[in-house]
Enzyme design. Structure first.
Site, PDB file in Angstrom:
ATOM      1  N   GLY A  14      10.540   0.373   1.099  1.00  7.92           N
ATOM      2  CA  GLY A  14      10.983   1.463   0.058  1.00  7.92           C
ATOM      3  C   GLY A  14      12.453   1.724   0.441  1.00  7.92           C
ATOM      4  N   ARG A  75       9.273  -6.403  -0.974  1.00  8.94           N
ATOM      5  CA  ARG A  75       8.267  -6.586  -0.225  1.00  8.94           C
ATOM      6  C   ARG A  75       7.817  -7.846  -0.120  1.00  8.94           C
ATOM      7  NH1 ARG A  75       7.070  -1.309  -2.291  1.00  8.94           N
ATOM      8  NH2 ARG A  75       7.516   0.511  -0.791  1.00  8.94           N
ATOM      9  N   ASP A 106       7.772   1.538   9.253  1.00  7.00           N
ATOM     10  CA  ASP A 106       7.003   0.706  10.001  1.00  7.00           C
ATOM     11  C   ASP A 106       6.506  -0.535   9.852  1.00  7.00           C
ATOM     12  OD1 ASP A 106       6.663   2.803  11.953  1.00  7.00           O
ATOM     13  OD2 ASP A 106       5.000   3.705  11.070  1.00  7.00           O
ATOM     14  N   THR A 128      13.344   5.646   5.578  1.00  7.83           N
ATOM     15  CA  THR A 128      12.199   5.996   4.755  1.00  7.83           C
ATOM     16  C   THR A 128      12.413   7.379   4.355  1.00  7.83           C
ATOM     17  OG1 THR A 128       9.954   6.222   4.272  1.00  7.83           O
ATOM     18  CG2 THR A 128      10.525   6.190   6.496  1.00  7.83           C
ATOM     19  N   ASP A 130      10.152   9.249   3.504  1.00 11.65           N
ATOM     20  CA  ASP A 130       8.669   9.918   4.134  1.00 11.65           C
ATOM     21  C   ASP A 130       8.842  10.416   5.355  1.00 11.65           C
ATOM     22  OD1 ASP A 130       7.652   9.272   1.517  1.00 11.65           O
ATOM     23  OD2 ASP A 130       6.568   7.541   2.483  1.00 11.65           O
ATOM     24  N   ASP A 132       7.797   9.553   8.271  1.00 10.47           N
ATOM     25  CA  ASP A 132       6.600   8.737   8.837  1.00 10.47           C
ATOM     26  C   ASP A 132       6.776   7.880   9.952  1.00 10.47           C
ATOM     27  OD1 ASP A 132       7.172   7.132   7.010  1.00 10.47           O
ATOM     28  OD2 ASP A 132       5.279   6.927   6.284  1.00 10.47           O
ATOM     29  N   ARG A 174       2.815   8.823   0.478  1.00  5.00           N
ATOM     30  CA  ARG A 174       1.593   8.303   0.092  1.00  5.00           C
ATOM     31  C   ARG A 174       0.654   8.742   1.126  1.00  5.00           C
ATOM     32  NH1 ARG A 174       2.178   2.390  -1.187  1.00  5.00           N
ATOM     33  NH2 ARG A 174       2.871   3.016  -3.200  1.00  5.00           N
TER      34      ARG A 174
HETATM   35  P1  ADP Z   1       7.818   0.001   5.264  1.00  3.54           P
HETATM   36  O1  ADP Z   1       9.011  -0.826   6.090  1.00  3.54           O
HETATM   37  O2  ADP Z   1       8.919   0.951   4.335  1.00  3.54           O
HETATM   38  O3  ADP Z   1       6.801   0.442   6.092  1.00  3.54           O
HETATM   39  P2  ADP Z   1       6.367  -2.066   4.009  1.00  3.54           P
HETATM   40  O4  ADP Z   1       5.125  -1.437   4.593  1.00  3.54           O
HETATM   41  O5  ADP Z   1       6.030  -2.346   2.660  1.00  3.54           O
HETATM   42  O6  ADP Z   1       7.527  -0.885   4.002  1.00  3.54           O
HETATM   43  O7  ADP Z   1       6.673  -3.563   4.793  1.00  3.54           O
HETATM   44  C1  ADP Z   1       7.703  -3.989   4.422  1.00  3.54           C
HETATM   45  C2  ADP Z   1       7.696  -5.508   4.726  1.00  3.54           C
HETATM   46  O8  ADP Z   1       7.630  -5.599   5.930  1.00  3.54           O
HETATM   47  C3  ADP Z   1       6.448  -6.102   3.963  1.00  3.54           C
HETATM   48  O9  ADP Z   1       6.486  -6.304   2.704  1.00  3.54           O
HETATM   49  C4  ADP Z   1       6.400  -7.427   4.768  1.00  3.54           C
HETATM   50  O10 ADP Z   1       7.207  -8.351   4.554  1.00  3.54           O
HETATM   51  C5  ADP Z   1       7.004  -6.853   5.979  1.00  3.54           C
HETATM   52  N1  ADP Z   1       5.604  -6.596   7.069  1.00  3.54           N
HETATM   53  C6  ADP Z   1       4.629  -5.299   6.903  1.00  3.54           C
HETATM   54  N2  ADP Z   1       3.884  -5.245   7.930  1.00  3.54           N
HETATM   55  C7  ADP Z   1       4.002  -6.315   8.558  1.00  3.54           C
HETATM   56  C8  ADP Z   1       3.365  -7.018   9.581  1.00  3.54           C
HETATM   57  N3  ADP Z   1       2.205  -6.369  10.065  1.00  3.54           N
HETATM   58  N4  ADP Z   1       3.749  -8.041  10.118  1.00  3.54           N
HETATM   59  C9  ADP Z   1       4.799  -8.807   9.467  1.00  3.54           C
HETATM   60  N5  ADP Z   1       5.553  -8.283   8.652  1.00  3.54           N
HETATM   61  C10 ADP Z   1       5.045  -6.993   7.922  1.00  3.54           C
HETATM   62  O1  F6P Z   2       9.526   5.034   0.149  1.00  4.28           O
HETATM   63  C1  F6P Z   2       8.310   5.776   0.419  1.00  4.28           C
HETATM   64  C2  F6P Z   2       7.417   5.865  -0.571  1.00  4.28           C
HETATM   65  O2  F6P Z   2       8.322   6.548  -1.631  1.00  4.28           O
HETATM   66  C3  F6P Z   2       6.339   6.592  -0.446  1.00  4.28           C
HETATM   67  O3  F6P Z   2       6.322   8.137  -0.574  1.00  4.28           O
HETATM   68  C4  F6P Z   2       5.532   6.154  -1.935  1.00  4.28           C
HETATM   69  O4  F6P Z   2       4.140   6.014  -1.777  1.00  4.28           O
HETATM   70  C5  F6P Z   2       6.211   4.727  -1.922  1.00  4.28           C
HETATM   71  O5  F6P Z   2       7.297   4.560  -1.431  1.00  4.28           O
HETATM   72  C6  F6P Z   2       6.306   4.157  -3.187  1.00  4.28           C
HETATM   73  O6  F6P Z   2       6.805   3.007  -3.216  1.00  4.28           O
HETATM   74  P1  F6P Z   2       6.783   1.934  -4.439  1.00  4.28           P
HETATM   75  O7  F6P Z   2       6.569   2.674  -5.866  1.00  4.28           O
HETATM   76  O8  F6P Z   2       8.183   1.342  -4.463  1.00  4.28           O
HETATM   77  O9  F6P Z   2       5.754   1.021  -4.436  1.00  4.28           O
END
Ligand code: ADP
Ligand code: F6P
Length: 323
Positions: A14, A75, A106, A128, A130, A132, A174
């Site tokens: 995000g 993503r 994360d 982020t 959040d 978090d 979330r």
């Molecule tokens: P955030 O970084 O905000 O937590 P996401 O969880 O959507 O957002 O992760 C962003 C991107 O990072 C994912 O679309 C994916 O490409 C990569 N990613 C997430 N988790 C993993 C993982 N366990 N191993 C490798 N790549 C990951």
């Molecule tokens: O960036 C974090 C966040 O805003 C969360 O609070 C929310 O659940 C999520 O992203 C929503 O992301 P999207 O609508 O882009 O899937």
């Protein structure tokens, strides 16, 4: 003399206000160290598609005040697979990218961890709204987002007070209730429903509203975190049970946009610069963090194994401040 000659930078997951300031911090610091910078568009998806551009000092002019991310974000499912990660590391090598700054949450750091295991020096910068990410007390975008939420709640409060209504306001988060708790304290809300603490005891909310109404309170604000959801149906049930006219407002993605606050611009700039310093020293698998008043860095494996919860003290103070 830097230990790496070329680095990449990407934003992932995000978006968050302040990500542009972090990108600027990375690029301008790298230039000072004589390091070349490749901008990777659309996170890991763009890396796999080789959407890679050369960046220089001018590429980041006029962006520090802008929300969103000039590198776009995405993503990417393909990158979650071992084959995708191997391919991404190969692409980095092909483009001479020895080190990578990953600005995200994360999930994005788990990706950085995988790339580091494939020999690409990787450093994460926490981005982020959040808040978090366990290893850090600050994440890029939270300050702006929580102020945006607070200002929106103030506006809803005006109309809610005029109509003597109850307003349920759903804020982002979330899995994390930081925006909810902070905006609830800052706006003097009557109740806050956090994903970390929510017990689905709607009757308790109803009883408390009825009691406050009887004691002369004419309008009510309840902050609900996105992770709990159901704000609209909750509003209908509360109206029916209490007889108090109730409306739900979902603030949604407006919380992720807008010009970053001063704090987000400054912290993001410093964190971006620090990520480049770590790479220039030949470091890898690090996460830049803010802890106890200092900018520090953690090993990615250690950072990802940490846990974080809403500070109970803050939650209890919210409860004490409610009339
Ligand atoms: P955030 O970084 O905000 O937590 P996401 O969880 O959507 O957002 O992760 C962003 C991107 O990072 C994912 O679309 C994916 O490409 C990569 N990613 C997430 N988790 C993993 C993982 N366990 N191993 C490798 N790549 C990951
Ligand atoms: O960036 C974090 C966040 O805003 C969360 O609070 C929310 O659940 C999520 O992203 C929503 O992301 P999207 O609508 O882009 O899937």
């Amino acid at each position: 003399m830097s230990k790496v000659q070329t680095i990449g930078v990407l934003t992932s997951g995000g978006d968050a206000p302040g990500m542009n300031a972090a990108i600027r911090g990375v690029v301008r610091t790298a230039m000072k160290y004589g390091i070349k910078v490749k901008g990777i568009m659309r996170g890991y998806a763009g890396l796999l598609n080789e959407e890679i551009i050369d960046m220089d000092s001018m590429s980041v002019s006029d962006i520090i005040h802008r929300g969103g991310t000039i590198l776009y974000t995405a993503r990417c499912m393909e990158f979650m697979t071992p084959e995708g990660q191997e391919k991404a590391a190969e692409i980095c090598r092909k483009h001479g990218i020895e080190g990578l700054v990953v600005i995200g949450g994360d999930g994005s750091f788990r990706g950085a961890q995988k790339l580091a295991n494939h020999g690409i020096n990787a450093v994460g910068v926490p981005g982020t709204i959040d808040l978090d990410i366990s290893c850090t007390e600050y994440t890029i975008g939270f300050d702006t987002a929580v102020n945006t939420a607070m200002e929106a709640i103030d506006k809803i409060r005006d109309t809610s007070a005029s109509h003597e209504r109850c307003s349920i306001i759903e804020v982002m988060g979330r899995n994390a209730g930081y925006i909810a708790l902070w905006s609830a304290i800052a706006s003097g809300a009557e109740d806050v429903l956090l994903p970390e603490r929510y017990d689905y005891n709607e009757q308790a909310i109803i009883d408390s509203l009825i009691e406050k109404h009887r004691s002369g309170k004419t309008h009510h604000i309840i902050i609900n975190a996105e992770g709990n959801g159901h704000s609209t149906s909750m509003a209908k049930r509360i109206e029916q049970a209490t007889g108090i006219e109730t409306r739900a407002t979902v603030l949604g993605h407006m919380q992720r946009g807008g010009s970053p606050s001063c704090k987000d611009r400054v912290y993001a700039s410093i964190m971006g610069a620090k990520a480049v310093e770590l790479l220039s020293e030949g470091k890898t698998k690090r996460i830049v963090a803010y802890k106890n008043g200092d900018y520090v860095d953690f090993d990615i494996d250690e950072a990802l194994s940490m846990t974080k919860d809403i500070p109970e003290e803050q939650y209890q103070i919210f409860r004490k401040l409610v009339r």
